[in-house]
Design an enzyme around this catalytic site. Structure first.
Site, PDB file in Angstrom:
ATOM      1  N   GLU A  60      17.356 -27.211  29.984  1.00 50.83           N
ATOM      2  CA  GLU A  60      18.046 -25.936  29.100  1.00 50.83           C
ATOM      3  C   GLU A  60      19.371 -26.336  28.357  1.00 50.83           C
ATOM      4  O   GLU A  60      20.197 -25.455  28.023  1.00 50.83           O
ATOM      5  CB  GLU A  60      18.069 -24.766  29.752  1.00 50.83           C
ATOM      6  CG  GLU A  60      16.841 -24.473  30.268  1.00 50.83           C
ATOM      7  CD  GLU A  60      15.668 -23.804  29.402  1.00 50.83           C
ATOM      8  OE1 GLU A  60      15.804 -24.024  28.012  1.00 50.83           O
ATOM      9  OE2 GLU A  60      14.683 -23.539  29.632  1.00 50.83           O
ATOM     10  N   HIS A 106      16.049 -16.955  37.444  1.00 50.25           N
ATOM     11  CA  HIS A 106      14.824 -16.010  37.430  1.00 50.25           C
ATOM     12  C   HIS A 106      14.774 -14.851  38.307  1.00 50.25           C
ATOM     13  O   HIS A 106      14.058 -14.959  39.385  1.00 50.25           O
ATOM     14  CB  HIS A 106      13.768 -16.958  37.696  1.00 50.25           C
ATOM     15  CG  HIS A 106      13.622 -18.197  36.880  1.00 50.25           C
ATOM     16  ND1 HIS A 106      12.560 -19.272  37.176  1.00 50.25           N
ATOM     17  CD2 HIS A 106      14.173 -18.527  35.974  1.00 50.25           C
ATOM     18  CE1 HIS A 106      12.441 -20.080  36.161  1.00 50.25           C
ATOM     19  NE2 HIS A 106      13.698 -19.913  35.060  1.00 50.25           N
ATOM     20  N   HIS A 136      10.448 -14.627  31.597  1.00 50.54           N
ATOM     21  CA  HIS A 136      10.976 -15.836  32.270  1.00 50.54           C
ATOM     22  C   HIS A 136      12.048 -15.677  32.910  1.00 50.54           C
ATOM     23  O   HIS A 136      12.222 -16.099  34.217  1.00 50.54           O
ATOM     24  CB  HIS A 136      11.291 -16.909  30.792  1.00 50.54           C
ATOM     25  CG  HIS A 136      11.660 -17.940  31.244  1.00 50.54           C
ATOM     26  ND1 HIS A 136      11.524 -19.197  30.379  1.00 50.54           N
ATOM     27  CD2 HIS A 136      12.648 -18.567  32.537  1.00 50.54           C
ATOM     28  CE1 HIS A 136      12.087 -20.471  31.024  1.00 50.54           C
ATOM     29  NE2 HIS A 136      12.958 -19.875  32.131  1.00 50.54           N
TER      30      HIS A 136
HETATM   31 ZN   LIG Z   1      14.193 -20.737  33.524  1.00 53.22          ZN
END
Ligand SMILES: [Zn+2]
Length: 273
Positions: free
Chosen positions: A123, A148, A219
């Site tokens: 990410e 999360h 997500h």
């Molecule tokens: Zn994630």
């Protein structure tokens, strides 16, 4: 011999704080396998250190981040577990220095010969895009946390909560502190492929509009703060609200929530801006 990130007490303290947070995320069940990623802008703490950058591996980025030229970031590693990071932070994270064009980075906590297969989080496009925005806007926020949180993610599986307006009103209504500490509410990003520039672009829209928490539908959550603990606190408070909503629903009753007058009263009492 001590490494620079051990010698520099302020950086060592930040790494210890990240390790502590990684432990919370794992304990909370928000960090299964390699889930979650964290970055912190260390640039202000690195001013008197010179690096022979040729000794450190360099990786090209797909985009340029002009405002990040020559800056330094602590970044968690791709495929690394938060529960391992809690014990050995610098085996599961790294410090990068951006090049002078802001379109590549050196991993300065690993020599070329020791690189193995270590890379920063997948990410990274979102983390760098968020830091680019924070630096450009002169923000005090240095930390970016993605995790999360179960109940918050579960709420985004329910179509009516895929609208930020409905989700915020419900989260604020479950506990007054959700409104006091996250008064701008969350920004919702509809489901987009993780790790993409598209999700990075959608995420920074939320931070540009003054939100401190962005929810990725189905997500997880992205939050910014002066420290990683500040970013975590906002996700934690909102998740508490989501938990209360689910607990009330389990009784077979839709929870009442705070009404508009009660929210207005909180706004007048706590938000003087
Ligand atoms: Zn994630």
């Amino acid at each position: 011999m001590k490494e620079f990130f051990q010698e520099n007490k302020k950086i060592a303290k930040i790494i210890t704080e990240v390790a502590g947070l990684a432990n919370y995320l794992w304990q909370k069940g928000w960090a299964e396998r390699n889930a979650g990623n964290i970055s912190v802008n260390l640039s202000e703490l690195m001013t008197d250190i010179e690096f022979e950058l040729d000794h450190y591996p360099m990786f090209q980025l797909e985009r340029s981040y002009d405002a990040l030229a020559n800056l330094y970031f602590f970044v968690t590693g791709t495929g690394k577990r938060m529960r391992d990071l809690a014990i050995s932070p610098m085996k599961n994270a790294c410090i990068i220095k951006m090049n002078k064009k802001g379109n590549a980075y050196h991993i300065i906590t690993m020599k070329k010969k020791n690189l193995y297969n270590f890379r920063p989080t997948s990410e990274l496009p979102t983390h760098l895009a968020v830091h680019d925005l924070l630096v450009k806007s002169g923000s005090k926020n240095k930390a970016v946390v993605h995790t999360h949180p179960n109940e918050l993610v579960a709420m985004t599986q329910i179509p009516k909560f895929q609208s930020a307006e409905m989700l915020n009103k419900t989260l604020w209504g479950m506990h007054p502190e959700a409104f006091v500490f996250v008064p701008r509410g969350v920004f919702m990003v509809p489901y987009i492929l993780p790790g993409s520039h598209k999700i990075a672009d959608a995420t920074i829209e939320g931070f540009k509009n003054g939100h401190e928490v962005v929810i990725w539908e189905k997500h997880g959550a992205f939050a910014i703060g002066e420290t990683v603990s500040d970013a975590f606190d906002m996700i934690d408070i909102l998740t508490k609200s989501a938990q209360i909503w689910f607990m009330a629903m389990q009784t077979g009753n839709e929870p009442e929530g705070l009404n508009d007058a009660q929210l207005l009263e909180l706004k007048e009492a706590f938000l003087k801006k």
